[in-house]
Design an enzyme around this catalytic site. Structure first.
Site, PDB file in Angstrom:
ATOM      1  N   ARG A   8      42.255 115.311  84.265  1.00  0.00           N
ATOM      2  CA  ARG A   8      43.073 114.111  83.998  1.00  0.00           C
ATOM      3  C   ARG A   8      42.612 112.924  84.841  1.00  0.00           C
ATOM      4  NH1 ARG A   8      49.303 116.156  83.035  1.00  0.00           N
ATOM      5  NH2 ARG A   8      48.949 116.657  80.844  1.00  0.00           N
ATOM      6  N   LYS A  28      54.450 132.288  69.611  1.00  0.00           N
ATOM      7  CA  LYS A  28      55.653 132.399  68.776  1.00  0.00           C
ATOM      8  C   LYS A  28      55.788 131.313  67.723  1.00  0.00           C
ATOM      9  CE  LYS A  28      58.464 134.680  72.228  1.00  0.00           C
ATOM     10  NZ  LYS A  28      59.616 134.538  73.112  1.00  0.00           N
ATOM     11  N   GLY A  82      49.309 122.620  75.205  1.00  0.00           N
ATOM     12  CA  GLY A  82      49.518 123.904  75.892  1.00  0.00           C
ATOM     13  C   GLY A  82      48.242 124.552  76.386  1.00  0.00           C
ATOM     14  N   GLY A 132      53.055 118.509  75.840  1.00  0.00           N
ATOM     15  CA  GLY A 132      54.244 118.202  75.043  1.00  0.00           C
ATOM     16  C   GLY A 132      54.042 117.019  74.113  1.00  0.00           C
TER      17      GLY A 132
HETATM   18  P1  AMP Z   1      51.371 129.089  73.002  1.00  0.00           P
HETATM   19  O1  AMP Z   1      51.774 128.565  74.349  1.00  0.00           O
HETATM   20  O2  AMP Z   1      52.518 129.251  72.044  1.00  0.00           O
HETATM   21  O3  AMP Z   1      50.198 128.340  72.418  1.00  0.00           O
HETATM   22  O4  AMP Z   1      50.936 130.584  73.239  1.00  0.00           O
HETATM   23  C1  AMP Z   1      49.810 130.932  74.000  1.00  0.00           C
HETATM   24  C2  AMP Z   1      49.909 132.380  74.308  1.00  0.00           C
HETATM   25  O5  AMP Z   1      49.905 133.157  73.122  1.00  0.00           O
HETATM   26  C3  AMP Z   1      48.744 132.887  75.121  1.00  0.00           C
HETATM   27  O6  AMP Z   1      49.200 133.186  76.415  1.00  0.00           O
HETATM   28  C4  AMP Z   1      48.281 134.134  74.381  1.00  0.00           C
HETATM   29  O7  AMP Z   1      48.044 135.226  75.243  1.00  0.00           O
HETATM   30  C5  AMP Z   1      49.434 134.439  73.464  1.00  0.00           C
HETATM   31  N1  AMP Z   1      49.000 135.198  72.291  1.00  0.00           N
HETATM   32  C6  AMP Z   1      48.037 134.869  71.410  1.00  0.00           C
HETATM   33  N2  AMP Z   1      47.866 135.843  70.497  1.00  0.00           N
HETATM   34  C7  AMP Z   1      48.738 136.824  70.794  1.00  0.00           C
HETATM   35  C8  AMP Z   1      49.027 138.098  70.226  1.00  0.00           C
HETATM   36  N3  AMP Z   1      48.377 138.551  69.155  1.00  0.00           N
HETATM   37  N4  AMP Z   1      49.985 138.843  70.823  1.00  0.00           N
HETATM   38  C9  AMP Z   1      50.628 138.393  71.913  1.00  0.00           C
HETATM   39  N5  AMP Z   1      50.411 137.192  72.484  1.00  0.00           N
HETATM   40  C10 AMP Z   1      49.463 136.405  71.938  1.00  0.00           C
END
Ligand code: AMP
Length: 401
Positions: A36, A197, A354, A377
């Site tokens: 940054r 998620k 993220g 964000g």
């Molecule tokens: P996000 O912050 O929603 O972009 O999520 C990122 C996180 O998703 C990372 O820490 C990954 O380890 C997790 N992730 C990605 N694929 C999977 C999966 N198949 N099962 C569990 N966690 C996952």
């Protein structure tokens, strides 16, 4: 969207209030990632060369509207001076006599960094009196903190109404990248969304299916969509209570002419861990005792085939549990395909939000996309289709302070 940039600003001899985002990753008083800071260098050099007197405003961490020494910005001075190759002087408050005296005595080309704006309650409340106290310090306002633009705070929004307001170079670059990728992209457009998620990215998915031609889903969230279609996902991360929501997104996609693409094969494990045996299975062949941790090689080939017919790709979130090798292979393979197509001039690629930056860094291609945003964000809120207050304030005329 039209706003004034630094090229439009009278800078020589002017006191420039520059809102930067110096909320950098740090451990025990040491900056662990200077990205940054480095990205602000272009704006800083331009201001210095133009003879401006640069007064930097930033937040750091989440102090509770009072002075909390662990959130002081003072520790950044040596790093800023080194990375920007220019002396930066620290001032222990961002309003009041201390700040006013410091800015009064500035010379052209000089840079000062004011203390954390969040030490004052007026910052997060966007209190007009606090914004006025900040405005008193400068002649013009430059916002170069896209990553804080989703907040309507005094230093990110209020100030823009009190002084002539301009977008800094980093802000301009972020906005034009997002504009090119989402608002007025060359088509076909593919969005790649991964991560843990569905629930955390519902608004993103709902907005994207209305705007893109292909939506590739990977990571944990793909399981929820597969489950919603009645496909066995075993022990994989899956939000079963989001199945209806997933089906609704699907319907919206169909109505909008967006094709949702799910992985055709998965890397699976029986027990999650480092160095455990893995098995690649067709997506429909998962059994109740396995967990999907990444997309498989066939998925990479399938997605790359479609990608090679696209002109724009927008990426957020990893395709698998990329923090644990070799479950980063799917993210790496697809990211490298994006990098290759970007290098050949075939696609414009924009990524952010993220964990995406660290996933692309891990893949060794973070510098090979057209643009990688360091905003978290704010990037996601843009993908959700929201208006960012810090951005819209730059497009409106200011009232006199
Ligand atoms: P996000 O912050 O929603 O972009 O999520 C990122 C996180 O998703 C990372 O820490 C990954 O380890 C997790 N992730 C990605 N694929 C999977 C999966 N198949 N099962 C569990 N966690 C996952």
């Amino acid at each position: 969207m039209s706003f004034k940039t630094l090229n439009d600003a009278p800078l020589k001899g002017k006191k420039v209030l520059l809102r930067a985002d110096l909320n950098v990753p740090a451990e025990n008083g040491t900056v662990t990632d200077t990205t940054r800071i480095d990205r602000l260098k272009e704006t800083i050099s331009f201001l210095v060369k133009s003879g401006a007197q640069t007064i930097i405003l930033s937040h750091f961490g989440r102090p509770k509207a009072k002075v909390e020494p662990e959130y002081s910005l003072s520790f950044l001075i040596p790093v800023l001076s080194q990375q920007w190759a220019h002396k930066v002087t620290f001032v222990s408050d961002c309003i009041g006599a201390v700040a006013e005296n410091a800015v009064q005595n500035m010379r052209d080309g000089e840079i000062i960094l004011l203390e954390n704006v969040r030490f004052h309650a007026g910052e997060e409340k966007n209190d007009p009196a606090f914004a006025k106290s900040l405005a008193k310090l400068g002649d013009i306002y430059v916002n170069d903190a896209f990553s804080a633009a989703h907040r309507a705070h005094a230093s990110t929004e209020g100030l823009a109404h009190l002084l002539p307001a301009y977008a800094g170079m980093l802000m301009s670059a972020e906005l034009s990248a997002l504009q090119n990728a989402l608002e007025a992209p060359k088509k076909p457009v593919m969005a790649v969304v991964g991560g843990a998620k569905v629930s955390s990215k519902l608004s993103v998915l709902n907005n994207l299916v209305r705007k893109v031609n292909f939506l590739v889903l990977g990571g944990g969230m793909a399981n929820t969509f597969l489950y919603a279609q009645g496909i066995e996902v075993g022990k994989s991360l899956c939000e079963r209570d989001m199945a209806d929501e997933a089906r609704r997104i699907w319907d919206t996609a169909k109505a909008s002419g967006c094709q949702i693409i799910l992985p055709s094969d998965r890397v699976t494990v029986k027990e999650f861990g480092k160095g455990v045996p893995t098995q690649i299975l067709k997506t429909e062949a998962l059994t109740p005792d396995v967990e999907a941790v990444d997309i498989g090689p066939q998925s990479i080939t399938d997605i790359t085939d479609i990608l090679s017919k696209c002109k724009t790709v927008l990426w957020n979130g990893p395709m698998g549990v990329f923090e644990v090798k070799p479950f980063d292979a799917g993210t790496n393979g697809l990211a490298q395909a994006v990098a290759r197509l970007t290098a050949s001039g075939q696609i414009l690629s924009v990524a952010g939000g993220g964990d995406t930056v660290s996933a692309l860094e891990n893949a060794g291609v973070a510098d090979q996309f057209t643009y990688v945003s360091t905003a978290g964000g704010a990037f996601l809120e843009w993908l959700e289709g929201k208006t960012l207050p810090g951005v819209s304030a730059l497009t409106q005329p200011h009232k006199a302070a």
